[in-house]
Design a protein around this motif. Structure first.
Motif, PDB file in Angstrom:
ATOM      1  N   VAL A   1       0.831  -1.211   0.000  1.00 18.01           N
ATOM      2  CA  VAL A   1       0.000   0.000   0.000  1.00 18.01           C
ATOM      3  C   VAL A   1       0.862   1.256   0.000  1.00 18.01           C
ATOM      4  CG1 VAL A   1      -1.718   1.299   1.314  1.00 18.01           C
ATOM      5  CG2 VAL A   1      -1.914  -1.190   1.113  1.00 18.01           C
ATOM      6  N   GLU A   2       1.876   1.270   0.847  1.00 20.36           N
ATOM      7  CA  GLU A   2       2.735   2.456   0.965  1.00 20.36           C
ATOM      8  C   GLU A   2       3.454   2.770  -0.342  1.00 20.36           C
ATOM      9  OE1 GLU A   2       5.317   1.620   4.204  1.00 20.36           O
ATOM     10  OE2 GLU A   2       3.682   1.612   5.690  1.00 20.36           O
ATOM     11  N   ASN A   3       3.844   1.718  -1.072  1.00 19.37           N
ATOM     12  CA  ASN A   3       4.600   1.922  -2.308  1.00 19.37           C
ATOM     13  C   ASN A   3       3.721   1.881  -3.560  1.00 19.37           C
ATOM     14  OD1 ASN A   3       7.661   1.948  -1.550  1.00 19.37           O
ATOM     15  ND2 ASN A   3       6.758   0.315  -0.315  1.00 19.37           N
ATOM     16  N   LYS A   4       2.399   1.741  -3.347  1.00 23.95           N
ATOM     17  CA  LYS A   4       1.444   1.724  -4.461  1.00 23.95           C
ATOM     18  C   LYS A   4       1.874   0.743  -5.566  1.00 23.95           C
ATOM     19  CE  LYS A   4      -0.241   6.443  -3.739  1.00 23.95           C
ATOM     20  NZ  LYS A   4       0.414   6.636  -2.418  1.00 23.95           N
ATOM     21  N   ILE A   5       2.146  -0.479  -5.136  1.00 23.16           N
ATOM     22  CA  ILE A   5       2.649  -1.499  -6.055  1.00 23.16           C
ATOM     23  C   ILE A   5       1.526  -2.007  -6.939  1.00 23.16           C
ATOM     24  CG2 ILE A   5       3.707  -3.796  -6.172  1.00 23.16           C
ATOM     25  CD1 ILE A   5       5.139  -3.032  -3.504  1.00 23.16           C
ATOM     26  N   LYS A   6       1.753  -2.019  -8.248  1.00 24.48           N
ATOM     27  CA  LYS A   6       0.708  -2.336  -9.217  1.00 24.48           C
ATOM     28  C   LYS A   6       0.275  -3.792  -9.172  1.00 24.48           C
ATOM     29  CE  LYS A   6       2.344   0.930 -12.752  1.00 24.48           C
ATOM     30  NZ  LYS A   6       2.852   1.000 -14.154  1.00 24.48           N
ATOM     31  N   ALA A   7       1.253  -4.703  -9.022  1.00 26.65           N
ATOM     32  CA  ALA A   7       0.953  -6.129  -9.183  1.00 26.65           C
ATOM     33  C   ALA A   7       1.798  -6.961  -8.248  1.00 26.65           C
ATOM     34  CB  ALA A   7       1.202  -6.562 -10.632  1.00 26.65           C
ATOM     35  N   ILE A   8       1.218  -8.065  -7.782  1.00 30.64           N
ATOM     36  CA  ILE A   8       1.941  -9.050  -6.987  1.00 30.64           C
ATOM     37  C   ILE A   8       1.828 -10.391  -7.697  1.00 30.64           C
ATOM     38  CG2 ILE A   8       1.620  -7.788  -4.840  1.00 30.64           C
ATOM     39  CD1 ILE A   8      -0.693  -9.591  -4.139  1.00 30.64           C
ATOM     40  N   PHE A   9       2.778 -11.298  -7.441  1.00 27.19           N
ATOM     41  CA  PHE A   9       2.946 -12.459  -8.300  1.00 27.19           C
ATOM     42  C   PHE A   9       2.814 -13.783  -7.547  1.00 27.19           C
ATOM     43  CE2 PHE A   9       5.047  -8.869 -10.136  1.00 27.19           C
ATOM     44  CZ  PHE A   9       4.837  -8.992 -11.506  1.00 27.19           C
ATOM     45  N   ALA A  10       2.042 -14.694  -8.115  1.00 32.47           N
ATOM     46  CA  ALA A  10       1.976 -16.066  -7.611  1.00 32.47           C
ATOM     47  C   ALA A  10       3.168 -16.851  -8.157  1.00 32.47           C
ATOM     48  CB  ALA A  10       0.671 -16.727  -8.041  1.00 32.47           C
ATOM     49  N   GLU A  11       3.470 -17.979  -7.507  1.00 32.07           N
ATOM     50  CA  GLU A  11       4.549 -18.865  -7.957  1.00 32.07           C
ATOM     51  C   GLU A  11       3.964 -20.211  -8.365  1.00 32.07           C
ATOM     52  OE1 GLU A  11       7.396 -19.238  -4.837  1.00 32.07           O
ATOM     53  OE2 GLU A  11       7.661 -17.075  -4.609  1.00 32.07           O
ATOM     54  N   SER A  12       4.685 -20.902  -9.214  1.00 32.58           N
ATOM     55  CA  SER A  12       4.174 -22.164  -9.753  1.00 32.58           C
ATOM     56  C   SER A  12       4.118 -23.277  -8.719  1.00 32.58           C
ATOM     57  CB  SER A  12       5.038 -22.622 -10.939  1.00 32.58           C
ATOM     58  OG  SER A  12       6.374 -22.889 -10.522  1.00 32.58           O
ATOM     59  N   THR A  13       4.899 -23.160  -7.636  1.00 32.31           N
ATOM     60  CA  THR A  13       4.946 -24.244  -6.647  1.00 32.31           C
ATOM     61  C   THR A  13       4.299 -23.868  -5.318  1.00 32.31           C
ATOM     62  OG1 THR A  13       7.201 -23.519  -6.093  1.00 32.31           O
ATOM     63  CG2 THR A  13       6.993 -25.379  -7.612  1.00 32.31           C
ATOM     64  N   THR A  14       3.575 -22.742  -5.276  1.00 31.08           N
ATOM     65  CA  THR A  14       2.890 -22.356  -4.043  1.00 31.08           C
ATOM     66  C   THR A  14       1.418 -22.086  -4.332  1.00 31.08           C
ATOM     67  OG1 THR A  14       3.437 -20.012  -4.369  1.00 31.08           O
ATOM     68  CG2 THR A  14       4.978 -21.324  -3.050  1.00 31.08           C
ATOM     69  N   ASP A  15       0.632 -22.030  -3.287  1.00 32.82           N
ATOM     70  CA  ASP A  15      -0.815 -21.832  -3.407  1.00 32.82           C
ATOM     71  C   ASP A  15      -1.119 -20.374  -3.757  1.00 32.82           C
ATOM     72  OD1 ASP A  15      -3.542 -21.739  -3.192  1.00 32.82           O
ATOM     73  OD2 ASP A  15      -3.633 -22.503  -1.127  1.00 32.82           O
ATOM     74  N   PRO A  16      -1.746 -20.108  -4.915  1.00 29.97           N
ATOM     75  CA  PRO A  16      -2.042 -18.720  -5.304  1.00 29.97           C
ATOM     76  C   PRO A  16      -3.034 -18.030  -4.373  1.00 29.97           C
ATOM     77  CG  PRO A  16      -3.117 -20.274  -6.801  1.00 29.97           C
ATOM     78  CD  PRO A  16      -2.186 -21.075  -5.934  1.00 29.97           C
ATOM     79  N   ALA A  17      -3.749 -18.809  -3.568  1.00 31.47           N
ATOM     80  CA  ALA A  17      -4.712 -18.213  -2.639  1.00 31.47           C
ATOM     81  C   ALA A  17      -4.023 -17.263  -1.663  1.00 31.47           C
ATOM     82  CB  ALA A  17      -5.451 -19.305  -1.881  1.00 31.47           C
ATOM     83  N   ARG A  18      -2.750 -17.521  -1.398  1.00 29.67           N
ATOM     84  CA  ARG A  18      -2.005 -16.663  -0.476  1.00 29.67           C
ATOM     85  C   ARG A  18      -1.936 -15.232  -1.010  1.00 29.67           C
ATOM     86  NH1 ARG A  18       3.686 -18.969   0.623  1.00 29.67           N
ATOM     87  NH2 ARG A  18       2.368 -20.700   1.269  1.00 29.67           N
ATOM     88  N   MET A  19      -1.751 -15.099  -2.325  1.00 28.18           N
ATOM     89  CA  MET A  19      -1.654 -13.770  -2.905  1.00 28.18           C
ATOM     90  C   MET A  19      -3.028 -13.102  -2.987  1.00 28.18           C
ATOM     91  SD  MET A  19       1.464 -14.008  -2.937  1.00 28.18           S
ATOM     92  CE  MET A  19       2.077 -12.467  -3.614  1.00 28.18           C
ATOM     93  N   GLU A  20      -4.062 -13.914  -3.170  1.00 27.58           N
ATOM     94  CA  GLU A  20      -5.415 -13.355  -3.170  1.00 27.58           C
ATOM     95  C   GLU A  20      -5.753 -12.767  -1.801  1.00 27.58           C
ATOM     96  OE1 GLU A  20      -7.409 -12.885  -5.632  1.00 27.58           O
ATOM     97  OE2 GLU A  20      -6.295 -13.997  -7.178  1.00 27.58           O
ATOM     98  N   LYS A  21      -5.259 -13.403  -0.740  1.00 26.68           N
ATOM     99  CA  LYS A  21      -5.492 -12.875   0.605  1.00 26.68           C
ATOM    100  C   LYS A  21      -4.791 -11.533   0.795  1.00 26.68           C
ATOM    101  CE  LYS A  21      -6.276 -17.353   2.816  1.00 26.68           C
ATOM    102  NZ  LYS A  21      -5.776 -18.365   3.769  1.00 26.68           N
ATOM    103  N   LEU A  22      -3.584 -11.411   0.213  1.00 21.58           N
ATOM    104  CA  LEU A  22      -2.889 -10.126   0.269  1.00 21.58           C
ATOM    105  C   LEU A  22      -3.697  -9.058  -0.470  1.00 21.58           C
ATOM    106  CD1 LEU A  22       0.891 -10.960  -0.346  1.00 21.58           C
ATOM    107  CD2 LEU A  22      -0.223 -10.427   1.812  1.00 21.58           C
ATOM    108  N   LYS A  23      -4.251  -9.428  -1.616  1.00 22.90           N
ATOM    109  CA  LYS A  23      -5.068  -8.496  -2.390  1.00 22.90           C
ATOM    110  C   LYS A  23      -6.273  -8.030  -1.570  1.00 22.90           C
ATOM    111  CE  LYS A  23      -7.869  -8.193  -6.601  1.00 22.90           C
ATOM    112  NZ  LYS A  23      -8.280  -8.870  -7.856  1.00 22.90           N
ATOM    113  N   GLU A  24      -6.944  -8.973  -0.898  1.00 21.59           N
ATOM    114  CA  GLU A  24      -8.116  -8.628  -0.086  1.00 21.59           C
ATOM    115  C   GLU A  24      -7.727  -7.700   1.067  1.00 21.59           C
ATOM    116  OE1 GLU A  24      -9.673 -12.374   1.149  1.00 21.59           O
ATOM    117  OE2 GLU A  24     -10.201 -13.010  -0.891  1.00 21.59           O
ATOM    118  N   ALA A  25      -6.564  -7.992   1.670  1.00 24.68           N
ATOM    119  CA  ALA A  25      -6.113  -7.153   2.779  1.00 24.68           C
ATOM    120  C   ALA A  25      -5.769  -5.751   2.292  1.00 24.68           C
ATOM    121  CB  ALA A  25      -4.908  -7.796   3.459  1.00 24.68           C
TER     122      ALA A  25
END
Length: 306
Positions: A233-257
Motif C-alpha cells: 500500500v505504501e509503495n502503491k505497487i501495481k501487481a503481486i505475483f503467484a509462484e508455480s509451486t505455491t498456493d495462489p490463494a495466499r496472494m489473493e489474501k494479500l489483495k483482499e487485505a
C-alpha cells in the motif's frame, strides 16, 4: 513375388530389432547421473546430455522444500554413477541421503554470498542461488568438474559444452539486467509468496518482499502478512505475483487485505502467468529450460510493473 515381399518384411523386422537392441545396449552403457531437481536436469543435459542417462528425483512443478523421498527415489540414488544436488538445505528432507554420496553444486560458494538477513538480525542460508547468474555459473562449473571426473574420455566435449553454456548465461545476465532496468524505479518492487528472490533482488536492483521466509516449510505469521500488505500500500505497487509451486490463494489474501485499506492491487497468476521459483516448468511447457524460465520470469515482471 510374394516370397520376395515376405523376405523384405522379415529383413525390416530384423533390422528394426537390431537397431532397438543396439539403442538399448547404448543406453545401458551410458553412466547414470541422478539429479534432485529440474534445474540440475537441464544443466546436465546442456553439459553432457549425449553421454549420460539423466534420472531426476523431484518432478518438475513440485516443491523441493517439502518433498518427501520415496522408495523409488532411494533406488535411483543407489543405482547412480553420479548424484548431483543443490545443497544449502534446498533438499531439506533428503539431505541425510544426499550428503554421503552426492556432489553439491554449491559446495564451493563463498559463505558470505549465500546468506540473507533473518527476522532476528542474523544470517540465514538462502538456497535459491540460481537467481544470481554468477553463482549459477559457478554451480555449472562444479557440475562440469564432477561430470569430467566421471567420464574423463569425454573431457574435451564437456569443457566445450560448459564454455558454450556459460557464455549463454553471461549473455542472459546482460539481457535480464536491461529488461529490469526498464521498469521505472518507483514501480520496481517484486512481491512473491515466499522469499525466493533475494539473489534476484541483489543482482538486478529490485526490492523484493514476501510474507513467508526462504523455505515454504516455514510458518507465515500475521505480522509478516500485515507488514507485506503495508509495504504494498505504501509503495502503491501495481501487481503481486503467484509462484508455480505455491498456493495462489495466499496472494489473493494479500489483495483482499490491501482492498480493506482502500488500495487495489493485481494478482498475476494462472497458467503461464506464474513465476517459477523452486522448479522449472514440466517438460514441453514454457519455462521447461533454465534460460527460458529466466526470460519468462523477467518478461512477466516487466510486463506487469512497467
Amino acid at each position: 513375388m510374394k516370397k520376395f515381399i515376405k523376405f523384405l518384411f522379415a529383413m525390416a523386422l530384423f533390422m528394426g530389432s537390431a537397431v532397438g537392441l543396439a539403442s538399448s545396449v547404448a543406453a545401458e552403457d551410458k553412466p547414470i547421473v541422478t539429479v534432485t531437481t529440474s534445474f540440475l536436469g537441464d544443466m546436465v543435459s546442456n553439459l553432457a546430455g549425449d553421454f549420460v542417462t539423466i534420472e531426476m528425483i523431484i518432478p518438475a512443478g513440485e516443491d523441493p522444500h517439502l518433498y518427501e523421498p520415496r522408495p523409488q527415489d532411494l533406488q535411483k540414488l543407489k543405482e547412480a554413477d553420479l548424484v548431483l544436488y543443490h545443497g544449502l538445505h534446498f533438499e531439506g528432507k533428503m539431505i541425510e541421503q544426499l550428503e554421503p554420496i552426492g556432489v553439491a553444486v554449491s559446495e564451493n560458494f563463498d559463505p558470505n554470498e549465500v546468506g540473507v538477513m533473518d527476522d532476528d538480525g542474523g544470517m540465514a542460508v538462502d538456497p535459491h542461488f540460481w537467481f544470481d547468474l554468477n553463482l549459477y555459473q559457478q554451480a555449472t562449473q562444479r557440475a562440469s568438474e564432477a561430470l569430467i571426473e566421471l567420464m574423463p574420455d569425454n573431457e574435451a566435449a564437456i569443457v566445450e559444452n560448459t564454455d558454450n553454456y556459460v557464455a549463454q548465461l553471461k549473455d542472459l545476465d546482460k539481457e535480464l539486467e536491461e529488461k529490469i532496468a526498464s521498469i521505472p524505479e518507483e514501480s520496481r518492487f517484486l512481491i512473491t509468496p515466499h522469499d525466493a528472490f533475494n539473489y534476484f533482488s541483489r543482482a538486478y536492483n529490485i526490492p523484493v518482499r514476501a510474507p513467508q521466509g526462504v523455505t515454504t516449510d516455514s510458518e507465515v505469521s500475521n505480522k509478516d502478512i500485515d507488514d507485506t500488505v503495508d509495504f504494498i500500500v505504501e509503495n502503491k505497487i501495481k501487481a503481486i505475483f503467484a509462484e508455480s509451486t505455491t498456493d495462489p490463494a495466499r496472494m489473493e489474501k494479500l489483495k483482499e487485505a490491501c482492498a480493506s485499506k482502500g488500495f487495489e492491487v493485481k494478482v498475476v497468476s494462472g497458467e503461464g502467468q506464474e513465476l517459477f521459483s523452486d522448479s522449472l516448468a514440466p517438460e514441453g511447457q514454457d519455462g521447461d529450460k533454465f534460460i527460458e524460465m529466466c526470460r519468462h520470469n523477467v518478461d512477466l515482471i516487466v510486463n506487469n510493473l512497467k
